[in-house]
Write a protein that holds these residues in place. Structure first.
Motif, mmCIF file in Angstrom:
data_model
loop_
_atom_site.group_PDB
_atom_site.id
_atom_site.type_symbol
_atom_site.label_atom_id
_atom_site.label_comp_id
_atom_site.label_asym_id
_atom_site.label_seq_id
_atom_site.Cartn_x
_atom_site.Cartn_y
_atom_site.Cartn_z
ATOM 1 N N HIS A 180 0.835 -1.201 0.000
ATOM 2 C CA HIS A 180 0.000 0.000 0.000
ATOM 3 C C HIS A 180 0.871 1.253 0.000
ATOM 4 N N ALA A 181 1.900 1.270 0.841
ATOM 5 C CA ALA A 181 2.774 2.443 0.901
ATOM 6 C C ALA A 181 3.449 2.696 -0.438
ATOM 7 N N ALA A 182 3.786 1.630 -1.147
ATOM 8 C CA ALA A 182 4.454 1.777 -2.441
ATOM 9 C C ALA A 182 3.557 2.431 -3.483
ATOM 10 N N ARG A 183 2.241 2.384 -3.278
ATOM 11 C CA ARG A 183 1.314 3.030 -4.201
ATOM 12 C C ARG A 183 1.289 4.547 -4.001
ATOM 13 N N LEU A 184 1.831 5.017 -2.881
ATOM 14 C CA LEU A 184 1.803 6.444 -2.559
ATOM 15 C C LEU A 184 3.079 7.087 -3.091
ATOM 16 N N THR A 185 3.063 7.413 -4.373
ATOM 17 C CA THR A 185 4.262 7.896 -5.059
ATOM 18 C C THR A 185 4.290 9.409 -5.237
ATOM 19 N N ALA A 186 3.283 10.111 -4.768
ATOM 20 C CA ALA A 186 3.240 11.562 -4.941
ATOM 21 C C ALA A 186 4.395 12.232 -4.204
ATOM 22 N N GLU A 187 4.862 13.346 -4.737
ATOM 23 C CA GLU A 187 5.966 14.072 -4.117
ATOM 24 C C GLU A 187 5.600 14.606 -2.740
ATOM 25 N N SER A 188 4.330 14.748 -2.471
ATOM 26 C CA SER A 188 3.895 15.275 -1.173
ATOM 27 C C SER A 188 4.057 14.274 -0.041
ATOM 28 N N VAL A 189 4.369 13.018 -0.350
ATOM 29 C CA VAL A 189 4.408 11.958 0.658
ATOM 30 C C VAL A 189 5.826 11.769 1.191
ATOM 31 N N THR A 190 5.947 11.776 2.511
ATOM 32 C CA THR A 190 7.188 11.404 3.179
ATOM 33 C C THR A 190 6.997 10.022 3.782
ATOM 34 N N HIS A 191 7.814 9.071 3.366
ATOM 35 C CA HIS A 191 7.740 7.698 3.870
ATOM 36 C C HIS A 191 8.651 7.561 5.092
ATOM 37 N N LEU A 192 8.073 7.259 6.234
ATOM 38 C CA LEU A 192 8.837 7.051 7.468
ATOM 39 C C LEU A 192 8.782 5.560 7.803
ATOM 40 N N ARG A 193 9.883 4.888 7.603
ATOM 41 C CA ARG A 193 9.933 3.432 7.723
ATOM 42 C C ARG A 193 10.233 3.008 9.155
ATOM 43 N N CYS A 194 9.454 2.045 9.620
ATOM 44 C CA CYS A 194 9.565 1.538 10.994
ATOM 45 C C CYS A 194 9.752 0.025 10.928
ATOM 46 N N PRO A 195 10.967 -0.441 10.649
ATOM 47 C CA PRO A 195 11.184 -1.863 10.385
ATOM 48 C C PRO A 195 10.796 -2.769 11.549
ATOM 49 N N PHE A 196 10.152 -3.864 11.199
ATOM 50 C CA PHE A 196 9.859 -4.970 12.113
ATOM 51 C C PHE A 196 8.879 -4.609 13.225
ATOM 52 N N LEU A 197 8.058 -3.583 13.007
ATOM 53 C CA LEU A 197 7.048 -3.228 14.003
ATOM 54 C C LEU A 197 5.654 -3.669 13.584
ATOM 55 N N GLY A 198 5.507 -4.112 12.336
ATOM 56 C CA GLY A 198 4.226 -4.630 11.880
ATOM 57 C C GLY A 198 3.093 -3.636 12.045
ATOM 58 N N HIS A 199 1.963 -4.145 12.543
ATOM 59 C CA HIS A 199 0.769 -3.327 12.724
ATOM 60 C C HIS A 199 0.663 -2.817 14.164
ATOM 61 N N LYS A 200 1.822 -2.661 14.821
ATOM 62 C CA LYS A 200 1.817 -2.256 16.231
ATOM 63 C C LYS A 200 2.691 -1.034 16.460
ATOM 64 N N ILE A 201 2.843 -0.200 15.457
ATOM 65 C CA ILE A 201 3.755 0.937 15.579
ATOM 66 C C ILE A 201 3.377 1.853 16.740
ATOM 67 N N PRO A 202 2.131 2.323 16.867
ATOM 68 C CA PRO A 202 1.805 3.205 18.002
ATOM 69 C C PRO A 202 2.034 2.532 19.351
ATOM 70 N N ARG A 203 1.756 1.232 19.436
ATOM 71 C CA ARG A 203 1.943 0.526 20.703
ATOM 72 C C ARG A 203 3.414 0.531 21.104
ATOM 73 N N TYR A 204 4.288 0.242 20.140
ATOM 74 C CA TYR A 204 5.720 0.275 20.438
ATOM 75 C C TYR A 204 6.173 1.695 20.763
ATOM 76 N N PHE A 205 5.711 2.668 19.995
ATOM 77 C CA PHE A 205 6.108 4.052 20.246
ATOM 78 C C PHE A 205 5.705 4.487 21.657
ATOM 79 N N ALA A 206 4.513 4.080 22.076
ATOM 80 C CA ALA A 206 4.057 4.437 23.422
ATOM 81 C C ALA A 206 4.959 3.793 24.474
ATOM 82 N N PHE A 207 5.334 2.544 24.266
ATOM 83 C CA PHE A 207 6.191 1.828 25.205
ATOM 84 C C PHE A 207 7.559 2.481 25.299
ATOM 85 N N TRP A 208 8.038 3.016 24.182
ATOM 86 C CA TRP A 208 9.351 3.675 24.150
ATOM 87 C C TRP A 208 9.272 5.154 24.510
#
Length: 294
Positions: free
Chosen positions: A189-217
């Motif tokens: 899905h992220a790869a479909r977002l090719t517009a110049e307005s998009v900044t891709h922030l990659r969070c390796p190996f966090l899956g569908h739990k990015i906010p949960r990990y961010f909160a823990f950290w």
């Protein structure tokens, strides 16, 4: 259709300084506060929120004094693909609602991220903050998306308005998309977002739990606040993300994900780095379980 009891307090609260609209399958709840408006969308986790129900992100935004327009689902997993909801955003756009605010930010995660990326087209100057969003469930556009079958069947994917984030994101000012590049479907899905307005922030190996990990950290509030304010840079984001190195649970998760997905060399590098910097973590048992060299 009568208003379910769990939504009544939100309706009463909004009507004192904002509005509450019943859109049949969705509700629009507006709280008027400051000069920044944040538009949020429910996600699948919203069904687990306590009763009475309020829009996703309400407490966070209320503490910061932001005005808030929350789109809520009457039933769970109803992906905002309803013509009445499209009519509502057309009315907001044409009636000058967004012009009342200095800043407008659309914010959501997963299905809520899809809602944020698509409906932001109603306010082209808006900024979008989206955690691991989908871009569409249309079988014609994303036949490889094998999740959310009930939501696909429930939604109107032939409605042309606010339909495909890959298109609507080209109409908006800026979007920050946070996702795991090793999560196969989310990364497609992220790869479909090719517009110049998009900044891709990659969070390796966090899956569908990015906010949960961010909160823990202890970085979720900082990341989200600065993303909404428009002050978060890529360099600062990745500097904040380095906090993951100080948490043993993340390293264990990384080792498991890497080996499960055929990235044993990467897992070995992570293990070697951890052994040098945190020998006190004693990861020998995990190493043996995964068949890695200590």
């Amino acid at each position: 259709m009568p208003l379910p009891r769990k939504f009544r307090k939100a309706a009463l609260t909004a009507e004192t300084n904002g509005f509450f609209k019943d859109l049949n399958r969705h509700f629009a709840v507006h709280f008027q506060r400051g000069s920044t408006l944040v538009v949020t969308f429910d996600n699948m986790k919203s069904r687990d929120m306590p009763v009475p129900r309020f829009p996703w992100g309400m407490e966070f935004l209320e503490r910061r004094g932001h005005s808030h327009l929350g789109i809520m689902m009457r039933r769970r997993n109803d992906w905002f693909r309803q013509s009445r909801l499209c009519d509502f955003f057309d009315e907001l756009r044409d009636g000058g609602f967004f012009d009342r605010f200095e800043k407008v930010v659309f914010y959501g995660s997963s299905m809520g991220g899809d809602g944020a990326l698509t409906f932001a087209a109603a306010c082209p100057r808006a900024r979008v903050v989206a955690f691991y969003p989908q871009t569409t469930l249309s079988p014609a556009l994303a036949p490889w998306e094998t999740r959310y079958r009930d939501a696909r069947d429930r939604g109107d994917w032939d409605e042309p308005r606010y339909a495909d984030a890959a298109d609507t994101v080209r109409e908006i000012g800026e979007a920050m998309v946070l996702y795991d590049p090793y999560h196969q479907l989310d990364s497609r899905h992220a790869a479909r977002l090719t517009a110049e307005s998009v900044t891709h922030l990659r969070c390796p190996f966090l899956g569908h739990k990015i906010p949960r990990y961010f909160a823990f950290w202890n970085i979720l509030s900082t990341v989200t606040t600065r993303a909404i304010d428009g002050t978060l840079t890529e360099a600062e984001f990745y500097s904040l993300l380095r906090a993951r190195r100080d948490h043993k649970s993340y390293v264990r998760h990384l080792l498991t994900r890497a080996t499960d997905h055929g990235h044993a060399p990467l897992a070995g590098q992570a293990l070697a780095w951890t052994g040098r910097h945190r020998p006190d973590w004693q990861l020998e048992r995990k190493t043996r379980q995964l068949g890695l060299a200590a």
